[in-house]
Design a protein around this motif. Sequence first.
Motif, short mmCIF file in Angstrom:
data_model
loop_
_atom_site.label_atom_id
_atom_site.label_comp_id
_atom_site.label_asym_id
_atom_site.label_seq_id
_atom_site.Cartn_x
_atom_site.Cartn_y
_atom_site.Cartn_z
N ASN A 1 0.82 -1.20 0.00
CA ASN A 1 0.00 0.00 0.00
C ASN A 1 0.86 1.26 0.00
O ASN A 1 0.52 2.27 -0.60
CB ASN A 1 -0.94 0.01 1.22
CG ASN A 1 -2.21 0.78 0.96
OD1 ASN A 1 -2.74 0.77 -0.14
ND2 ASN A 1 -2.72 1.46 1.97
N LEU B 1 0.45 4.41 -2.51
CA LEU B 1 -0.04 5.66 -1.93
C LEU B 1 1.06 6.55 -1.36
O LEU B 1 0.83 7.73 -1.09
CB LEU B 1 -1.06 5.38 -0.82
CG LEU B 1 -2.26 4.50 -1.18
CD1 LEU B 1 -3.23 4.43 0.00
CD2 LEU B 1 -2.98 5.02 -2.41
N VAL C 1 0.98 6.52 5.46
CA VAL C 1 0.32 5.40 4.78
C VAL C 1 0.41 4.13 5.63
O VAL C 1 -0.58 3.41 5.80
CB VAL C 1 0.95 5.14 3.39
CG1 VAL C 1 0.29 3.92 2.74
CG2 VAL C 1 0.79 6.35 2.50
N THR D 1 -2.78 2.24 7.14
CA THR D 1 -3.04 0.87 6.70
C THR D 1 -3.18 -0.07 7.90
O THR D 1 -4.14 -0.85 7.98
CB THR D 1 -1.92 0.37 5.78
OG1 THR D 1 -1.77 1.28 4.68
CG2 THR D 1 -2.22 -1.02 5.25
N PRO E 1 -7.07 -1.89 3.20
CA PRO E 1 -7.12 -1.15 1.94
C PRO E 1 -7.04 -2.09 0.74
O PRO E 1 -6.15 -2.94 0.67
CB PRO E 1 -5.89 -0.25 2.03
CG PRO E 1 -5.71 -0.03 3.49
CD PRO E 1 -6.05 -1.34 4.12
N ASN F 1 -6.36 0.93 -4.59
CA ASN F 1 -5.23 1.80 -4.23
C ASN F 1 -4.43 2.19 -5.48
O ASN F 1 -3.94 3.30 -5.59
CB ASN F 1 -4.32 1.14 -3.17
CG ASN F 1 -3.87 -0.25 -3.56
OD1 ASN F 1 -4.09 -0.73 -4.67
ND2 ASN F 1 -3.21 -0.94 -2.64
N PHE G 1 -6.44 4.85 -7.14
CA PHE G 1 -6.24 6.07 -6.36
C PHE G 1 -4.97 6.79 -6.83
O PHE G 1 -4.97 7.99 -7.09
CB PHE G 1 -6.14 5.71 -4.88
CG PHE G 1 -6.01 6.87 -3.94
CD1 PHE G 1 -7.10 7.31 -3.20
CD2 PHE G 1 -4.79 7.53 -3.75
CE1 PHE G 1 -6.99 8.38 -2.32
CE2 PHE G 1 -4.67 8.59 -2.88
CZ PHE G 1 -5.77 9.02 -2.15
N TRP H 1 -3.72 14.28 -3.35
CA TRP H 1 -4.08 13.08 -2.60
C TRP H 1 -5.10 13.39 -1.51
O TRP H 1 -5.93 12.56 -1.16
CB TRP H 1 -2.83 12.41 -2.00
CG TRP H 1 -2.00 13.21 -1.04
CD1 TRP H 1 -0.86 13.90 -1.33
CD2 TRP H 1 -2.21 13.38 0.38
NE1 TRP H 1 -0.34 14.49 -0.19
CE2 TRP H 1 -1.15 14.18 0.88
CE3 TRP H 1 -3.17 12.94 1.27
CZ2 TRP H 1 -1.04 14.54 2.22
CZ3 TRP H 1 -3.06 13.28 2.62
CH2 TRP H 1 -2.00 14.08 3.09
N THR I 1 -5.96 6.58 4.06
CA THR I 1 -5.69 5.52 3.09
C THR I 1 -6.88 5.37 2.14
O THR I 1 -7.98 5.87 2.42
CB THR I 1 -5.42 4.17 3.78
OG1 THR I 1 -5.09 3.19 2.79
CG2 THR I 1 -6.62 3.69 4.58
N SER I 2 -6.65 4.68 1.05
CA SER I 2 -7.72 4.44 0.07
C SER I 2 -8.72 3.44 0.63
O SER I 2 -8.58 2.96 1.76
CB SER I 2 -7.11 3.93 -1.24
OG SER I 2 -6.32 2.77 -1.01
#
Length: 459
Positions: free
Chosen positions: A35, A39, A51, A55, A78, A83, A86, A99, A319-320
Motif C-alpha cells: 500500500n 499511496l 500510509v 493501513t 485497503p 489503491n 487512487f 491526494w 488511506t484508500s
Amino acid sequence: MDRYFRLKENGTTVRTEIIAGLTTFMTMAYILFVNTLFLGENGAGIPNEGVFFATAVGAGLVTLAMGLFVNIPVALAPGMGLNAYFMTVVLTSNGAITWQTALGAVFLSGIVFIILTVTKVRQMLLRAVPHNLKIAITVGIGLFITIIGAKLANIMMVSVNPGTDVNATPVLNSNQFNIVMGDFIHNKDTGLALIALILIAVLMVLRVKGALLIGIVAATIIGIPMGVTNVSGLSGASWLPSFDNLAVGKLDIMGAFGVGIIEIILIFTFVELFDTFGTLVGTASRAGILKDKEKGEKKVGKAMLVDAAGVSTGALLGTSTITAYVESASGVAEGGRTGLTAVTTGVLFILALFIAPLALIVPSAATAPALIIVGVLMMSQVKEIEWDNFFEAFPAFLTIVMMPFTNSIANGISFGVVSYTLLAIISNLVFPKRRVPVHWLLWVISILIVIRYMFLGVH
C-alpha cells in the motif's frame, strides 16, 4: 469468550480461531508494505509513515469491528486495485487532484455505501442474485485467489514478445505477450514457493491442524539459507512505531466536490460494491454462514454496514478504500468460523505498528502457496452449479472465468449478472409459459452496469 463468539455452536475452539486469525494476517500482511508503494511518497504522494499508520490502524480497527459486532471471520484492509486506481487518479490529473482531494472522494463513496446499506439496497443483492451465480462467485474468487498466489510466487509470469515497447502503453494487446510458467529451477523465489506448496499440500492430506500457517512459517525459515528470506532488516531495526507525518484528518471533502470528480466517486463505489459483495458471499459460503439463509443474510447485512463505515474511516485515517479481503478465506480454511478469527487478525494489524521489521521478512514466496491452496478449497463448490442447464451454466461460467482473466471480482459479477438478465429476457419472450423469475433489482443493476462501462470505461 465462548458465549460471546458462540464457539461451540459454530463447532470451533479458541485455539482454532486464533490460528485462523494468524493465518489470515500472514496472507494479508503484504498490504502493509504494498500500500505504501501505491499511496506513499513514490506513488500518490502521501507521506510513507502516514500510509503505513493508516493501513495498519485502519485494517486493525475495521477488522476488529467486523469480529466484535458481526461475529464472522472476515478481515478488511485497503483494497488492492482501488489503491492503484487512487494513485492513477492523482498522478494523471496534472496537479488538479491532490491526494487530499482523492481521500475526500473515498470518504464520499463511503457515505454512499452507508446510505445503500441503511436503506438495505445492498442486502437485497443477496436475494436478487440467483443461487447458481452465488456459487459461481465463490468459485470465481477461488480462481482469483489462485492467480494472485501464482503471480506472487512467480509461478505465473508474462513473456513480452520481441519488438514490443512496454513503455508505449500500460495495456498490451493479446499478440504482444504470453503467459508462461516461472523458472522454478533457477528462480529461488519460485523454487521456495513450490516447496511451500508441496509442504502445505502434504500437511493438508495428513489433516494437520494449522497446515497453512505451519507452511508459511516453515517456508520463511527455509528461505533464509536459500537467500529468499531477507533477515538483514532485523539488525538495528526500530521496533517503535513512527507517528510522524501522519495523514489523519487531512482529506479534502469540499475539494472533491470542487474539481467535479463525481466519475471517480462512482468508480470507487461501483468496484467496492461488487468486490465486497463477492468477497462476503464467497467467504460466508465457505464458512457455512449462509446454510441458514435467514440468519446468514442478516449477518452479511451487518457485515456490509461495517464495511461501508470502514471506507470512510480509512479515508479519515489517510488511506484508500478499506474493503473485505478475499484472503480471509485462508483463515476459514484453517477452521475459522467466528468473529474471534477477525479479532485476532485485527489485533495483529495494530501490533504490526510495533513488529513491522518482523512482518517484513516474510517473503511473498512463503504466503503465495497458501492462497493457491485456498483456491483449491473454494473450487470444490463448482459441482453444485447446474451445468446441464445452459441458461444457468453460461452466466455462472462467465462469472467464474472473468474474475481471474480480467483481474477483477467486479468484472466477473458484472458479466454474470448482465448475461443472466439478457438470457432471461430472451427466454421469457420465446417461452412465455416457462417464465424465468428475475428480481427487479437485477434489472436495475444490469442497466447500471451497462451504463457504467459505456460512460465510465474499464478501470
